[in-house]
Design a protein around this motif. Structure first.
Motif, PDB file in Angstrom:
ATOM      1  N   MET A  34       0.842  -1.190   0.000  1.00 39.12           N
ATOM      2  CA  MET A  34       0.000   0.000   0.000  1.00 39.12           C
ATOM      3  C   MET A  34       0.885   1.250   0.000  1.00 39.12           C
ATOM      4  SD  MET A  34      -2.392   1.780   2.886  1.00 39.12           S
ATOM      5  CE  MET A  34      -0.942   2.219   3.786  1.00 39.12           C
ATOM      6  N   THR A  35       0.553   2.173  -0.857  1.00 38.40           N
ATOM      7  CA  THR A  35       1.229   3.468  -0.932  1.00 38.40           C
ATOM      8  C   THR A  35       0.246   4.536  -0.466  1.00 38.40           C
ATOM      9  OG1 THR A  35       2.534   2.699  -2.806  1.00 38.40           O
ATOM     10  CG2 THR A  35       2.444   5.065  -2.476  1.00 38.40           C
ATOM     11  N   ASN A  44       5.243  21.798   6.088  1.00 42.09           N
ATOM     12  CA  ASN A  44       3.795  21.923   5.923  1.00 42.09           C
ATOM     13  C   ASN A  44       3.437  21.555   4.487  1.00 42.09           C
ATOM     14  OD1 ASN A  44       1.454  24.728   5.905  1.00 42.09           O
ATOM     15  ND2 ASN A  44       1.030  22.588   6.222  1.00 42.09           N
ATOM     16  N   VAL A  45       2.757  20.432   4.327  1.00 39.77           N
ATOM     17  CA  VAL A  45       2.232  20.006   3.035  1.00 39.77           C
ATOM     18  C   VAL A  45       0.831  20.601   2.947  1.00 39.77           C
ATOM     19  CG1 VAL A  45       1.616  18.030   1.592  1.00 39.77           C
ATOM     20  CG2 VAL A  45       3.583  17.873   3.159  1.00 39.77           C
ATOM     21  N   HIS A  46       0.592  21.415   1.923  1.00 41.49           N
ATOM     22  CA  HIS A  46      -0.652  22.176   1.880  1.00 41.49           C
ATOM     23  C   HIS A  46      -1.109  22.372   0.447  1.00 41.49           C
ATOM     24  CE1 HIS A  46       1.111  25.855   0.252  1.00 41.49           C
ATOM     25  NE2 HIS A  46       2.199  25.461   0.897  1.00 41.49           N
ATOM     26  N   GLY A  47      -2.259  22.988   0.315  1.00 42.93           N
ATOM     27  CA  GLY A  47      -2.793  23.415  -0.972  1.00 42.93           C
ATOM     28  C   GLY A  47      -3.221  24.857  -0.861  1.00 42.93           C
ATOM     29  N   PRO A  69      -1.404  12.876  -8.169  1.00 41.69           N
ATOM     30  CA  PRO A  69      -1.021  12.754  -6.759  1.00 41.69           C
ATOM     31  C   PRO A  69       0.463  12.425  -6.579  1.00 41.69           C
ATOM     32  CG  PRO A  69      -3.073  11.603  -7.172  1.00 41.69           C
ATOM     33  CD  PRO A  69      -2.525  12.003  -8.519  1.00 41.69           C
ATOM     34  N   VAL A  70       1.017  12.905  -5.467  1.00 41.00           N
ATOM     35  CA  VAL A  70       2.408  12.610  -5.106  1.00 41.00           C
ATOM     36  C   VAL A  70       2.408  11.641  -3.932  1.00 41.00           C
ATOM     37  CG1 VAL A  70       3.336  14.770  -6.019  1.00 41.00           C
ATOM     38  CG2 VAL A  70       2.587  14.668  -3.631  1.00 41.00           C
ATOM     39  N   SER A  71       3.453  10.835  -3.848  1.00 38.77           N
ATOM     40  CA  SER A  71       3.508   9.799  -2.817  1.00 38.77           C
ATOM     41  C   SER A  71       4.081  10.324  -1.504  1.00 38.77           C
ATOM     42  CB  SER A  71       4.355   8.618  -3.298  1.00 38.77           C
ATOM     43  OG  SER A  71       5.724   8.981  -3.338  1.00 38.77           O
ATOM     44  N   TYR A  72       3.764   9.603  -0.457  1.00 38.87           N
ATOM     45  CA  TYR A  72       4.325   9.890   0.867  1.00 38.87           C
ATOM     46  C   TYR A  72       5.847   9.852   0.797  1.00 38.87           C
ATOM     47  CZ  TYR A  72       5.286   9.348   5.864  1.00 38.87           C
ATOM     48  OH  TYR A  72       5.763   9.499   7.132  1.00 38.87           O
ATOM     49  N   GLY A  73       6.397   8.843   0.117  1.00 40.46           N
ATOM     50  CA  GLY A  73       7.850   8.730  -0.008  1.00 40.46           C
ATOM     51  C   GLY A  73       8.467   9.942  -0.671  1.00 40.46           C
ATOM     52  N   TRP A  74       7.816  10.460  -1.718  1.00 38.57           N
ATOM     53  CA  TRP A  74       8.307  11.650  -2.405  1.00 38.57           C
ATOM     54  C   TRP A  74       8.305  12.846  -1.460  1.00 38.57           C
ATOM     55  CZ3 TRP A  74       6.163  16.406  -3.778  1.00 38.57           C
ATOM     56  CH2 TRP A  74       6.839  17.130  -4.760  1.00 38.57           C
ATOM     57  N   LEU A  75       7.222  12.994  -0.677  1.00 36.50           N
ATOM     58  CA  LEU A  75       7.137  14.116   0.263  1.00 36.50           C
ATOM     59  C   LEU A  75       8.192  14.011   1.363  1.00 36.50           C
ATOM     60  CD1 LEU A  75       3.268  14.462   0.591  1.00 36.50           C
ATOM     61  CD2 LEU A  75       4.844  16.131  -0.431  1.00 36.50           C
ATOM     62  N   VAL A  76       8.392  12.821   1.904  1.00 33.09           N
ATOM     63  CA  VAL A  76       9.399  12.641   2.959  1.00 33.09           C
ATOM     64  C   VAL A  76      10.794  12.927   2.410  1.00 33.09           C
ATOM     65  CG1 VAL A  76      10.507  10.929   4.455  1.00 33.09           C
ATOM     66  CG2 VAL A  76       8.017  11.080   4.370  1.00 33.09           C
TER      67      VAL A  76
END
Length: 182
Positions: free
Chosen positions: A1-2, A139-142, A166-173
């Motif tokens: 799961m991603t 801060n991940v936001h829109g 959409p972007v992945s959690y891994g990309w954001l981290v």
């Protein structure tokens, strides 16, 4: 799961195609009409998000129950909604959202050993990065669409910023780790 993230889809919002950036160019160029915009975002979403993946919508998903009823079931993943300014929170709409989203919240945070992500619709005030988040928070936001905040502690994932995908959690981290002191 991603785990996936995106913000400010504005499904069904035809007037959004008329909005311009500060330089006068279109904020969402390349779409012939609102249906073209909707179908592009649905296709991009389903290209990366699997059926069992979790996906966080950081607000302003769409306009009108009819549009949302037609679009949301077509989007892969187990959906969660962080409310935005266009996501009405009266009891009737909350019941409607709960038909399509597993959870509805005003914000969500994720912590890693060396960084934290605080996911919101609106960009947070910098004082929110004090205390336990000092020096390691992003801060991940829109909400601000095609604009950006000139501060590495903010990652704008409005669809205009992420190629409507959409972007992945891994990309954001990974991005957060590059931006925060280690």
């Amino acid at each position: 799961m991603t785990i996936w993230f995106a913000s400010d889809h504005h499904f069904g919002h035809a007037n959004l195609l008329k909005f311009t950036k500060d330089d006068g160019s279109h904020a969402r160029p390349g779409f012939s009409d609102v249906d073209h915009m909707n179908e592009t975002m649905i296709a991009n979403h389903n290209r990366v998000v699997g059926a069992t993946d979790r996906v966080y919508f950081l607000g302003d998903v769409g306009f009108g129950k009819a549009t949302l009823t037609a679009v949301l079931p077509r989007l892969n993943g187990r959906k969660r909604l962080i409310l935005g300014n266009h996501d009405y929170s009266d009891r009737q709409m909350i019941r409607f959202y709960l038909e399509h989203f597993q959870k509805i919240m005003s914000w969500r945070h994720f912590t890693e050993p060396d960084c934290a992500l605080i996911c919101t619709h609106y960009p947070l005030h910098e004082s929110s990065f004090l205390g336990r988040y000092a020096g390691s928070c992003v801060n991940v936001h829109g909400h601000i669409h095609a604009r950006r905040i000139n501060d590495p502690r903010y990652i704008n994932i409005s669809v205009e910023q992420i190629n409507y995908t959409p972007v992945s959690y891994g990309w954001l981290v990974a991005k957060a780790r590059k931006l925060t002191p280690q």
